[in-house]
Design an enzyme around this catalytic site. Structure first.
Site, mmCIF file in Angstrom:
data_model
loop_
_atom_site.group_PDB
_atom_site.id
_atom_site.type_symbol
_atom_site.label_atom_id
_atom_site.label_comp_id
_atom_site.label_asym_id
_atom_site.label_seq_id
_atom_site.Cartn_x
_atom_site.Cartn_y
_atom_site.Cartn_z
ATOM 1 N N LYS A 281 -8.344 5.853 -9.843
ATOM 2 C CA LYS A 281 -7.974 7.263 -9.815
ATOM 3 C C LYS A 281 -8.218 7.862 -11.198
ATOM 4 O O LYS A 281 -7.879 7.259 -12.213
ATOM 5 C CB LYS A 281 -6.505 7.415 -9.413
ATOM 6 C CG LYS A 281 -6.220 6.991 -7.984
ATOM 7 C CD LYS A 281 -4.745 7.155 -7.657
ATOM 8 C CE LYS A 281 -4.437 6.640 -6.255
ATOM 9 N NZ LYS A 281 -5.021 7.472 -5.207
ATOM 10 N N ARG A 357 -3.779 1.229 4.072
ATOM 11 C CA ARG A 357 -4.081 0.851 5.460
ATOM 12 C C ARG A 357 -4.333 -0.648 5.582
ATOM 13 O O ARG A 357 -4.136 -1.229 6.652
ATOM 14 C CB ARG A 357 -5.272 1.667 5.964
ATOM 15 C CG ARG A 357 -6.579 1.402 5.243
ATOM 16 C CD ARG A 357 -7.604 2.506 5.481
ATOM 17 N NE ARG A 357 -7.220 3.748 4.841
ATOM 18 C CZ ARG A 357 -7.894 4.888 4.959
ATOM 19 N NH1 ARG A 357 -9.002 4.931 5.685
ATOM 20 N NH2 ARG A 357 -7.487 5.988 4.360
#
Length: 505
Positions: A281, A357
């Site tokens: 990020k 996920r």
């Protein structure tokens, strides 16, 4: 802070309240009908016609959430707080919560010790209105000062009396009894999500779950890395590779004393910090805020704490959190790696920042082996859901119309709005891989949908399942309604309501 209900009509309650402070709600319409006529008459009778002149002078328009505080030295009540309710034809449970929160904040600012809350209920059942007001007061006054060197405890009211509620006093008091458990669960979730990543580690989440089990008689189990390896949890363990902190796979179980007719699981994403991995990020991507990426697990553990205290009958509940960090190191997961989940499916990693996920995949496979009637997962999963629904509404995907309807109803009743999103099978084309069973991300358009479709591949085909994406709702920069700035604890109230209503599917 204690809550109680005084069985008086609204007008008499306003006319006779002798506590330190009184909050009265006013609608925006200038009409002398219904509640407004009763309220105006009681206010004029108690405080004189000059009160309405004061409101006119200060241009109080009674917009939703607006408030005005009037001090009356040497009189009872010493503090009168008038709260705007907006238009009467738009009055509902959410507006009631907003008004209760606004009145409570104004009362604390004025130093009120014993507070009377005189708000209309309209068509809202008295027990639902009483519980909503009490939750709004307590949760709006929550302050997290654990990490300040010089903290000041807020001067909260010792007692809050709900005035003017009709209905069955026994049922109202029963609803009020649930407030402490529910709010304690929300507050726990807020504290977990708000804690910095050097405090809220996977071990800290495991310790929190262990304490809940000890306090409320739940069964506690934690799977260490070797246990997860034995179960073939390659997707979860792939995410953990880059961190020096060991992962913790947490499993709490609530079993009601009289036995259960339904068994459900609540699964929460537990990334205590998400750097993005090798897809790091960057500036502007809020990397400093990635402590809140365990908002789903915070909600699940908060729900466990509340359900453990409430002890609902007939429903066995499993609380599951696969907790770890997503970090960068020489051993971290690479873009291009292929991982094998515990159901045997292979996953090509085309983005290491789509890690939640992967942890949920193995957690869902684990949950589906528990002979369940339904499973619900919560996750701060995609920025795409935030873009689609904003910061007030969470996304809901479900394979079951009945489960979706039950959760939508629980969210509405709890003040946590959900919006059902599509599970369009054709979108799975975006997850196709040429070298593995699937990729872990699809194209940018419909990103929250492809994320939900990815998770669905790890759920037993005939098991009712729902996925809640709370990426936009788990945190509030400025605060809203009864949520202060910071972690909101979103999801706890919905889950508790759903479970206590029998976990309908």
């Amino acid at each position: 802070m204690q809550f109680r209900c005084l069985p008086q009509d609204l007008g008499n309650a306003i006319a006779s309240w002798e506590g330190d402070g009184l909050v009265v709600g006013l609608f925006a319409e200038a009409k002398a009908l219904g509640h407004q006529a009763t309220t105006h008459q009681a206010l004029v009778q108690r405080f004189g016609p000059e009160l309405l002149e004061r409101l006119e002078q200060r241009r109080f328009k009674a917009k939703p959430g607006a408030s005005i505080c009037i001090e009356r030295l040497g009189a009872k009540p010493q503090t009168l707080i008038l709260v705007g309710l907006g238009n009467e034809d738009q009055w509902d449970l959410d507006r009631l919560r907003q008004a209760g929160a606004a009145g409570a904040k104004a009362a604390v600012a004025a130093g009120v010790g014993q507070l009377g809350l005189a708000l209309p209920t309209g068509e809202i059942p008295a027990e639902a209105a009483g519980q909503a007001m009490a939750e709004a007061v307590r949760l709006s006054l929550f302050q997290d000062q654990r990490f300040k060197s010089e903290s000041e405890a807020p001067n909260l009211p010792s007692e809050v009396c709900l005035l003017g509620l009709g209905g069955d006093l026994k049922e109202i008091n029963r609803a009020l009894e649930a407030v402490d458990a529910i709010c304690s669960g929300v507050e726990l979730a807020r504290e977990l999500v708000a804690a910095p990543p050097n405090v809220a580690t996977p071990q800290h989440l495991a310790d929190t779950a262990s304490q809940i089990a000890q306090d409320f008689g739940l069964q506690y189990q934690v799977l260490e890395r070797a246990d997860c390896q034995a179960l073939g949890m390659g997707a979860f363990l792939g995410v953990t590779q880059g961190s020096d902190l060991p992962p913790k796979f947490i499993h709490l179980t609530y079993r009601p004393q009289g036995g259960s007719s339904r068994r459900v699981a609540l699964v929460g994403k537990g990334l205590t910090f998400d750097s993005g991995g090798y897809n790091l990020k960057t500036a502007g991507s809020q990397i400093e805020m990635m402590k809140f990426d365990m908002g789903g697990s915070g909600a699940v553990l908060g729900a466990a704490r509340a359900i453990g205290q409430l002890q609902p009958e007939g429903v066995e509940v499993h609380f599951i959190v696969a907790s770890c960090e997503n970090m960068v190191s020489g051993g971290a997961m690479h873009p291009g790696d292929i991982l094998t989940a515990s159901n045997g499916k292979t996953i090509e990693i085309n983005n290491t920042d789509a890690e939640g996920r992967l942890t949920l995949a193995d957690a869902l496979v684990y949950a589906c082996k528990l002979d369940l009637d339904a499973v619900v997962d919560l996750a701060t999963l995609t920025g795409a859901c935030l873009i689609a629904l904003g910061e007030e509404i969470a996304g809901l995907w479900s394979s079951s119309d009945g489960l979706a309807a039950a959760l939508l109803g629980a969210g509405d009743s709890s003040g946590e709005p959900l919006w059902r999103m599509p599970l369009r099978p054709s979108y799975k084309q975006g997850l196709k891989s040429s070298i593995a069973d699937m990729k872990n991300t699809g194209p940018r358009p419909g990103g929250s949908i492809t994320a939900a479709l990815f998770l669905q591949d790890f759920v037993s085909p005939n098991l009712p399942w729902a996925h809640l994406d709370i990426a936009g709702t788990a945190w509030s920069d400025k605060g809203r309604g009864m949520d202060p700035a910071g972690a909101t604890g979103f999801g706890v109230r919905t889950l508790v309501h759903w479970v206590c209503q029998g976990a309908a599917t």
